[in-house]
Design a protein around this motif. Structure first.
Motif, short mmCIF file in Angstrom:
data_model
loop_
_atom_site.label_atom_id
_atom_site.label_comp_id
_atom_site.label_asym_id
_atom_site.label_seq_id
_atom_site.Cartn_x
_atom_site.Cartn_y
_atom_site.Cartn_z
N MET A 224 14.17 -25.12 -5.21
CA MET A 224 13.99 -23.91 -4.43
C MET A 224 15.24 -23.65 -3.58
SD MET A 224 11.02 -23.20 -5.54
CE MET A 224 10.40 -21.89 -4.50
N GLY A 225 15.36 -22.43 -3.06
CA GLY A 225 16.51 -22.14 -2.23
C GLY A 225 17.68 -21.65 -3.05
N PHE A 226 18.90 -21.94 -2.54
CA PHE A 226 20.13 -21.43 -3.14
C PHE A 226 20.85 -22.53 -3.90
CE2 PHE A 226 24.74 -20.88 -2.85
CZ PHE A 226 24.89 -19.65 -3.46
N GLN A 227 21.42 -22.19 -5.06
CA GLN A 227 22.26 -23.13 -5.79
C GLN A 227 23.29 -22.37 -6.61
OE1 GLN A 227 20.40 -25.19 -9.23
NE2 GLN A 227 18.54 -24.03 -8.74
N LEU A 228 24.37 -23.07 -6.95
CA LEU A 228 25.37 -22.54 -7.86
C LEU A 228 25.22 -23.23 -9.21
CD1 LEU A 228 28.59 -22.34 -5.65
CD2 LEU A 228 27.41 -20.41 -6.70
N ILE A 229 25.12 -22.45 -10.27
CA ILE A 229 25.04 -22.98 -11.63
C ILE A 229 26.24 -22.43 -12.38
CG2 ILE A 229 23.70 -23.05 -13.76
CD1 ILE A 229 21.16 -22.73 -12.10
N ASP A 230 27.25 -23.28 -12.61
CA ASP A 230 28.49 -22.83 -13.26
C ASP A 230 29.06 -21.59 -12.59
OD1 ASP A 230 28.27 -24.91 -15.05
OD2 ASP A 230 27.33 -23.69 -16.62
N ARG A 231 29.20 -21.65 -11.27
CA ARG A 231 29.76 -20.57 -10.44
C ARG A 231 28.86 -19.35 -10.33
NH1 ARG A 231 36.34 -20.20 -11.30
NH2 ARG A 231 36.81 -22.38 -10.81
N ILE A 232 27.64 -19.45 -10.81
CA ILE A 232 26.69 -18.35 -10.72
C ILE A 232 25.72 -18.65 -9.59
CG2 ILE A 232 24.91 -17.02 -11.92
CD1 ILE A 232 27.83 -16.72 -12.98
N ALA A 233 25.63 -17.71 -8.63
CA ALA A 233 24.75 -17.89 -7.47
C ALA A 233 23.31 -17.56 -7.86
CB ALA A 233 25.20 -16.98 -6.33
N VAL A 234 22.42 -18.50 -7.56
CA VAL A 234 21.01 -18.36 -7.93
C VAL A 234 20.15 -18.65 -6.70
CG1 VAL A 234 19.15 -19.15 -9.44
CG2 VAL A 234 21.51 -19.09 -10.30
N GLU A 235 19.26 -17.73 -6.36
CA GLU A 235 18.29 -17.94 -5.29
C GLU A 235 16.90 -18.00 -5.90
OE1 GLU A 235 18.67 -16.16 -1.02
OE2 GLU A 235 19.55 -14.77 -2.45
N GLU A 236 16.10 -18.93 -5.44
CA GLU A 236 14.76 -19.10 -5.99
C GLU A 236 13.78 -19.34 -4.85
OE1 GLU A 236 12.49 -22.08 -9.15
OE2 GLU A 236 14.64 -22.32 -8.76
N GLU A 237 12.66 -18.64 -4.88
CA GLU A 237 11.63 -18.88 -3.87
C GLU A 237 10.26 -18.50 -4.42
OE1 GLU A 237 11.50 -15.87 -0.47
OE2 GLU A 237 13.55 -15.62 -1.18
N GLY A 238 9.24 -19.14 -3.88
CA GLY A 238 7.87 -18.85 -4.27
C GLY A 238 7.41 -19.67 -5.46
N GLU A 239 6.12 -19.57 -5.72
CA GLU A 239 5.50 -20.28 -6.84
C GLU A 239 4.61 -19.32 -7.61
OE1 GLU A 239 3.41 -23.61 -5.29
OE2 GLU A 239 5.22 -24.67 -4.64
N GLY A 240 4.46 -19.61 -8.91
CA GLY A 240 3.63 -18.77 -9.76
C GLY A 240 4.41 -18.34 -10.98
N PRO A 241 3.93 -17.30 -11.67
CA PRO A 241 4.66 -16.77 -12.83
C PRO A 241 6.08 -16.37 -12.41
CG PRO A 241 2.47 -15.80 -12.69
CD PRO A 241 2.68 -16.55 -11.42
N ALA A 242 7.04 -16.61 -13.29
CA ALA A 242 8.44 -16.34 -12.94
C ALA A 242 8.78 -14.86 -13.02
CB ALA A 242 9.37 -17.14 -13.86
N ILE A 243 9.60 -14.42 -12.07
CA ILE A 243 10.21 -13.09 -12.10
C ILE A 243 11.71 -13.30 -11.98
CG2 ILE A 243 10.51 -10.88 -10.93
CD1 ILE A 243 7.70 -11.13 -9.84
N VAL A 244 12.48 -12.68 -12.88
CA VAL A 244 13.94 -12.73 -12.80
C VAL A 244 14.44 -11.34 -12.41
CG1 VAL A 244 16.09 -13.18 -14.03
CG2 VAL A 244 14.06 -14.53 -14.55
N CYS A 245 15.23 -11.28 -11.32
CA CYS A 245 15.73 -10.01 -10.79
C CYS A 245 17.20 -9.85 -11.16
CB CYS A 245 15.59 -9.98 -9.27
SG CYS A 245 13.88 -10.09 -8.69
N VAL A 246 17.53 -8.71 -11.74
CA VAL A 246 18.89 -8.44 -12.24
C VAL A 246 19.42 -7.19 -11.55
CG1 VAL A 246 20.34 -8.20 -14.27
CG2 VAL A 246 18.12 -9.36 -14.47
N HIS A 247 20.43 -7.36 -10.70
CA HIS A 247 20.94 -6.24 -9.91
C HIS A 247 21.90 -5.37 -10.72
CE1 HIS A 247 24.98 -7.95 -9.55
NE2 HIS A 247 24.41 -9.13 -9.40
N GLY A 248 22.35 -4.28 -10.09
CA GLY A 248 23.26 -3.36 -10.74
C GLY A 248 24.70 -3.51 -10.27
N LEU A 249 25.54 -2.58 -10.71
CA LEU A 249 26.95 -2.57 -10.34
C LEU A 249 27.08 -2.41 -8.82
CD1 LEU A 249 29.95 -2.41 -11.27
CD2 LEU A 249 29.63 0.07 -11.43
N GLY A 250 27.83 -3.31 -8.19
CA GLY A 250 27.99 -3.26 -6.74
C GLY A 250 26.85 -3.86 -5.96
N GLY A 251 25.89 -4.44 -6.67
CA GLY A 251 24.74 -5.06 -6.01
C GLY A 251 24.84 -6.57 -6.00
#
Length: 266
Positions: free
Chosen positions: A1-28
């Motif tokens: 949980m929390g923040f981690q870098l995976i091969d220079r990619i910033a990943v934040e994870e929180e909560g429990e249950g079915p997974a949701i992956v959020c994908v931002h747009g240009l400039g986000g």
């Protein structure tokens, strides 16, 4: 949980249950989804800064929709997420469409805010020109930001919601010029996914003043979703392209109801 870098990619994870992956747009960044977090309660929410954006600006090399897709699927594999609900904004909606069309078993549902299938030719040319402007550094990014504040959010948002304007301004101004330029080139080269192949339920939300994802284009996109288990188009009044930022309560409501419907169908 929390923040981690995976091969220079910033990943934040929180909560429990079915997974949701959020994908931002240009400039986000993953922060584009902070206003929608209440709607994703009782889920495992994974917010990923795409290569070249936000806190993943140090990712090197050319950027493309294909690279974004590969990066997201790799992060999901690392986190042992076999299937997820996918939530996208703007350029991120193109990425989600490719994943839904190519990897249906990995997609429980797709919720897209400010969705587009691919940029029209005029927009591709504008993206290439914007990339050149971004390479001028902070001055170029400031000019880009000022133009987008006028063109990408609604007049009502500018007048009534200064905090929303401040968020969009900060999100854009914090992007590294060279990395943002490569992100513009990724969008300029984006090819349409085979949306007719998408089988998952789809939610499409746009603003009536969204010039990137105008309502008529979003409705036309919905008509091509022949195989989607369900589809819903929502047009928010007095709203521009930064839907989750400009109209968080309405977007929360639509996303909450959409996710609840998927929970009932399982």
């Amino acid at each position: 949980m929390g923040f981690q870098l995976i091969d220079r990619i910033a990943v934040e994870e929180e909560g429990e249950g079915p997974a949701i992956v959020c994908v931002h747009g240009l400039g986000g960044s993953g922060n584009t989804y902070t206003p929608l977090m209440p709607a994703m309660a009782r889920h495992r929410v994974i917010r990923i800064d795409l290569p070249g954006s936000g806190r993943s600006q140090r990712a090197e090399g050319a950027l493309s929709i294909e690279r974004y897709v590969a990066t997201l699927l790799d992060v999901c594999d690392r986190l042992k997420v076999a299937r997820a609900h996918w939530v996208g904004h703007s350029m991120g909606t193109i990425v989600c469409q490719h994943i839904a069309a190519l990897h249906p078993k990995r997609v429980a549902s797709v919720a897209l805010f400010g969705p587009l299938i691919a940029p029209p030719d005029a927009a591709r040319n504008a993206m290439t020109a914007r990339a050149a402007k971004a390479r001028e550094g902070a001055t170029g990014m400031q000019e880009i930001t000022q133009a987008l504040l006028q063109g990408a959010i609604s007049a009502d948002t500018r007048q009534r919601l200064p905090v929303a304007v401040a968020y969009v301004r900060e999100s854009l101004m914090r992007q590294d010029g060279e990395a943002y330029a490569r992100s513009c080139e990724a969008l300029a080269g984006a090819q349409a996914a085979a949306v007719e192949q998408i089988e998952a339920p789809v939610l499409l939300v746009t603003g009536d003043e969204d010039g990137v994802a105008p309502p008529q284009a979003v409705r036309a996109m919905a008509e091509r979703l022949h195989r989607a288990a369900s589809k819903r188009v929502v047009v928010l009044p007095r709203c521009g392209h930064w839907t989750p930022i400009e109209r968080p309560e309405e977007c929360q409501r639509e996303l909450r109801e959409f996710l609840a419907a998927q929970a009932r169908s399982f």
